[in-house]
Design a protein around this motif. Structure first.
Motif, PDB file in Angstrom:
ATOM      1  N   ARG B  57      41.756  71.917   5.041  1.00 23.00           N
ATOM      2  CA  ARG B  57      42.062  71.713   3.613  1.00 23.00           C
ATOM      3  C   ARG B  57      41.122  72.535   2.724  1.00 23.00           C
ATOM      4  O   ARG B  57      41.561  73.195   1.782  1.00 23.00           O
ATOM      5  CB  ARG B  57      41.936  70.223   3.275  1.00 23.00           C
ATOM      6  CG  ARG B  57      42.123  69.910   1.809  1.00 23.00           C
ATOM      7  CD  ARG B  57      42.091  68.411   1.562  1.00 23.00           C
ATOM      8  NE  ARG B  57      43.319  67.798   2.035  1.00 23.00           N
ATOM      9  CZ  ARG B  57      43.400  66.833   2.950  1.00 23.00           C
ATOM     10  NH1 ARG B  57      42.299  66.344   3.478  1.00 23.00           N
ATOM     11  NH2 ARG B  57      44.571  66.351   3.308  1.00 23.00           N
ATOM     12  N   ASP B  83      46.235  71.871  -4.035  1.00 16.92           N
ATOM     13  CA  ASP B  83      46.308  70.565  -3.378  1.00 16.92           C
ATOM     14  C   ASP B  83      47.122  70.739  -2.093  1.00 16.92           C
ATOM     15  O   ASP B  83      48.168  71.366  -2.107  1.00 16.92           O
ATOM     16  CB  ASP B  83      47.066  69.671  -4.377  1.00 16.92           C
ATOM     17  CG  ASP B  83      47.080  68.215  -4.008  1.00 16.92           C
ATOM     18  OD1 ASP B  83      46.616  67.856  -2.923  1.00 16.92           O
ATOM     19  OD2 ASP B  83      47.578  67.432  -4.848  1.00 16.92           O
ATOM     20  N   ILE B  84      46.642  70.217  -0.983  1.00 14.36           N
ATOM     21  CA  ILE B  84      47.401  70.382   0.255  1.00 14.36           C
ATOM     22  C   ILE B  84      47.406  69.076   1.048  1.00 14.36           C
ATOM     23  O   ILE B  84      46.410  68.362   1.110  1.00 14.36           O
ATOM     24  CB  ILE B  84      46.865  71.566   1.094  1.00 14.36           C
ATOM     25  CG1 ILE B  84      47.737  71.819   2.323  1.00 14.36           C
ATOM     26  CG2 ILE B  84      45.419  71.375   1.497  1.00 14.36           C
ATOM     27  CD1 ILE B  84      47.571  73.212   2.920  1.00 14.36           C
ATOM     28  N   ASP B  85      48.572  68.761   1.605  1.00 14.84           N
ATOM     29  CA  ASP B  85      48.753  67.541   2.401  1.00 14.84           C
ATOM     30  C   ASP B  85      49.188  67.885   3.813  1.00 14.84           C
ATOM     31  O   ASP B  85      49.911  68.863   4.032  1.00 14.84           O
ATOM     32  CB  ASP B  85      49.855  66.672   1.775  1.00 14.84           C
ATOM     33  CG  ASP B  85      49.314  65.884   0.613  1.00 14.84           C
ATOM     34  OD1 ASP B  85      48.328  65.158   0.808  1.00 14.84           O
ATOM     35  OD2 ASP B  85      49.866  66.024  -0.489  1.00 14.84           O
ATOM     36  N   ALA B  97      52.155  71.019   7.049  1.00 12.56           N
ATOM     37  CA  ALA B  97      51.316  71.211   5.872  1.00 12.56           C
ATOM     38  C   ALA B  97      52.205  71.505   4.670  1.00 12.56           C
ATOM     39  O   ALA B  97      53.185  72.247   4.791  1.00 12.56           O
ATOM     40  CB  ALA B  97      50.346  72.359   6.089  1.00 12.56           C
ATOM     41  N   GLY B  99      51.575  72.614   0.580  1.00 15.15           N
ATOM     42  CA  GLY B  99      50.567  72.949  -0.413  1.00 15.15           C
ATOM     43  C   GLY B  99      51.183  73.259  -1.761  1.00 15.15           C
ATOM     44  O   GLY B  99      52.201  73.953  -1.840  1.00 15.15           O
ATOM     45  N   ALA B 120      45.655  77.246   6.052  1.00 15.56           N
ATOM     46  CA  ALA B 120      45.440  75.924   6.652  1.00 15.56           C
ATOM     47  C   ALA B 120      45.841  75.942   8.124  1.00 15.56           C
ATOM     48  O   ALA B 120      45.109  75.443   8.988  1.00 15.56           O
ATOM     49  CB  ALA B 120      46.259  74.876   5.897  1.00 15.56           C
TER      50      ALA B 120
ATOM     51  N   LYS F  10      41.330  62.691  -0.360  1.00 18.70           N
ATOM     52  CA  LYS F  10      41.285  64.068   0.142  1.00 18.70           C
ATOM     53  C   LYS F  10      40.804  65.017  -0.963  1.00 18.70           C
ATOM     54  O   LYS F  10      41.063  64.799  -2.145  1.00 18.70           O
ATOM     55  CB  LYS F  10      42.651  64.507   0.678  1.00 18.70           C
ATOM     56  CG  LYS F  10      43.701  64.686  -0.387  1.00 18.70           C
ATOM     57  CD  LYS F  10      45.066  64.970   0.212  1.00 18.70           C
ATOM     58  CE  LYS F  10      46.151  64.847  -0.827  1.00 18.70           C
ATOM     59  NZ  LYS F  10      46.247  65.976  -1.755  1.00 18.70           N
TER      60      LYS F  10
END
Lengths: 158, 158, 158, 158, 158, 158
Positions: B57, B83-85, B97, B99, B120, F10
């Protein structure tokens, strides 16, 4: 066996100071799916053939030298060669990239080869996105590597 | 219609000086296939849960700010958010991922979102490659974007 | 004979992995023509003597370390020394720069020396441009180099 | 009148916070003298025409975005366009470069245009130096600029 | 004895080309004082324990690789390891950082270790500054180094 | 109240896209303790007065522009001014640095000011470390800031 990049649960740039300098090479591959209009412009287009791929090639080689700036736990390395090839599959609307990086050093150049291919495909996306935003970058992987303690590797999944 | 990044057949950083500043957002997605040993270490491993993804991240967010240094014809932009999940599919051995990047500017942030996801996934590869070198990075694409002259876009292929 | 930076017509970072590490040195030179008001301020000016050149020197040394980031096909190198001198010809309104770079490596440091001189002159331009925008940077060239397979070189044109 | 980059004798990045955002453009020019063998290979050579200049163009555009990293007192700017042209004078063995950069901002893009041309010429040098190390880079200058408080400028010396 | 970074009164990147490659290591330390609210959030906070320090660790390791880009007269080096530890003194509201860097090269890694610690502390500041802007970064110093002509060093002041 | 740089636990680069552009300024301070030999060389030394601080000043200003590359969650900003002053306390063997950065933007420049001071002090360390490795960098803090939603701030601890 565990992750080499963690020591007691914290991220580290692994100590390779005891490893020997050996000659190393890695090749990575990847691809991007485009639509027929984009493919046509890349291959026969109003612009002179090869320019999209020419720009992508320069970007890829430059990115290989920036790998350790992008991937946090990557060691800096003195690359001794970087080279990328493209193959166009007009029928299936796919462009393939294969990049090879060399060094003489204490760690391998797998990440540099993967970074090179990844940047080439992103650059193709960037240069064609005014025509098509639905391109898909796919299947980026390490094809093979030589040198280093773990010796030669050929990807068995491909 | 042709490539916007070429003018009379030569590569240019397109002139956007007449375009208006608008609020822009882009979301990109991607994934990486790992083997079961790697998945196990990421999820339940000896190291504390989430660290591989925690490092990925940070790398991703930092890479989003370097996009214009990597992609030759990309304009520099003042990113106003990144922002990345990650989503872990343990059963199918895939990490996803997604983003999102924001800016207020004269061009969009599609490349920044794609760069973020790409970095990522490469970072995950780097941190796990001591265990498995056959991971495959796959299907990186723009999911949606808002803002700008061309308006909103939702990828219809996904 | 052809270009070493192309292989079958495509740009590459040339493979130097078989070349030996040797001690290498390169010196490049360049100059900038200024007007008399600028020359006066640099030499006797309101500010303390040497500051324009002091800033240019720092910029030049730092730029020598960035050469491989700027010149696409340049190999990264571990510079072992960098040094730049200025000579002021007040009568003819010219400032001369001569920069020397050293390394022990598989390729030479010609580009690093040229990059150093080029950045020094651009920095002088930047620091004086409020007074005169018509300065001319001129005649940047490699003066000599030692080391490497091709051996010693002294520019015969100068 | 004195140097704007010094305040009480010390170097500063000048405060431009009270200046207005205006649309700005600058064009810089430069050239490189090559020998006949190099000229022949660039124009008709074994490699496909234009590649040396194609790589130089990409390098130049990328370098324009790095100007504030190289020139110590330069302000960072959001470039809104960058474009470089080459002209080949085969008879006199000279390659000319002219680069134009645009922005909307509080300071001008003179240095960005000069940096672009300088990097283009250094890249040409790099790609041809295996054939000829005696190339001379010469006469890099600001041709014209528009925008900003000081208004339009056309170099009267050229 | 005088400054090694000046030659006849001008700044230089010192010539180390005659020095031998040796195995080198340096450790630097530093600390940051926070208020009790910040300490509480770092240790027991709403967010999962360790994240502030996790981000600081990644930033620190990445910064160690950028040292020669930041410190003008520093030589580029191939770092072979980088590692940073934090110690939390809850009672006295201080976070301590100790960073170790390794290389095999012609100059030492003192600056890399100091850069690593400095960036870790600045990152902690950045991540907590919404709560408290009055944190104080203090006492950054070289703790010890090994390798090189000057041999081992242990800071006697600490 | 919690950390702004975390969202659901996060790390994120906080979304500032709804914040207004305002004129912002921040000043940070720091110091370095040297021994008497080093102080003597800096002030009266064989080299011309001010050079160590001259190099540190250039390094500091250049580093302020790299802050967002070093501090992971920092937003890129267009700095409109950067300025650093040194004060020498010969008696107590301390050099003080105070750096001010300005921008017009959606977030503040606290980190840029702190980065500037930190890099100045590290550069002084680097340039003097051949004489004394036991220098201590100490008490780096934000002195004051203006602009932005949270308004003016003056450090009450100093």
């Amino acid at each position: 066996m565990g992750f080499s990049h963690f020591k007691d649960g914290k991220a580290v740039m692994v100590d390779v100071s005891k490893k020997e300098d050996t000659s190393r090479r890695a090749t990575a591959c990847g691809s991007i799916e485009v639509n027929s209009e984009t493919m046509d412009l890349i291959v026969n287009g109003g612009i002179k053939k090869g320019d999209v791929l020419g720009v992508a090639r320069v970007a890829a080689i430059m990115a290989s030298k920036k790998t350790h700036e992008l991937i946090p736990m990557c060691h800096p390395l003195l690359l001794t060669g970087a080279d990328i090839d493209f193959e166009i599959d007009e029928e299936n609307l796919v462009i393939y990239a294969a990049g090879t990086v060399k060094t003489t050093g204490q760690t391998g150049v797998e990440m540099e080869a993967l970074q090179m291919v990844s940047t080439a495909l992103l650059t193709i996306y960037d240069m064609c996105k005014a025509i098509d935003k639905e391109m898909i970058i796919g299947r980026i992987y390490l094809k093979e590597k030589t040198g280093g303690k773990s010796g030669n590797f050929v990807n068995s999944k491909i």
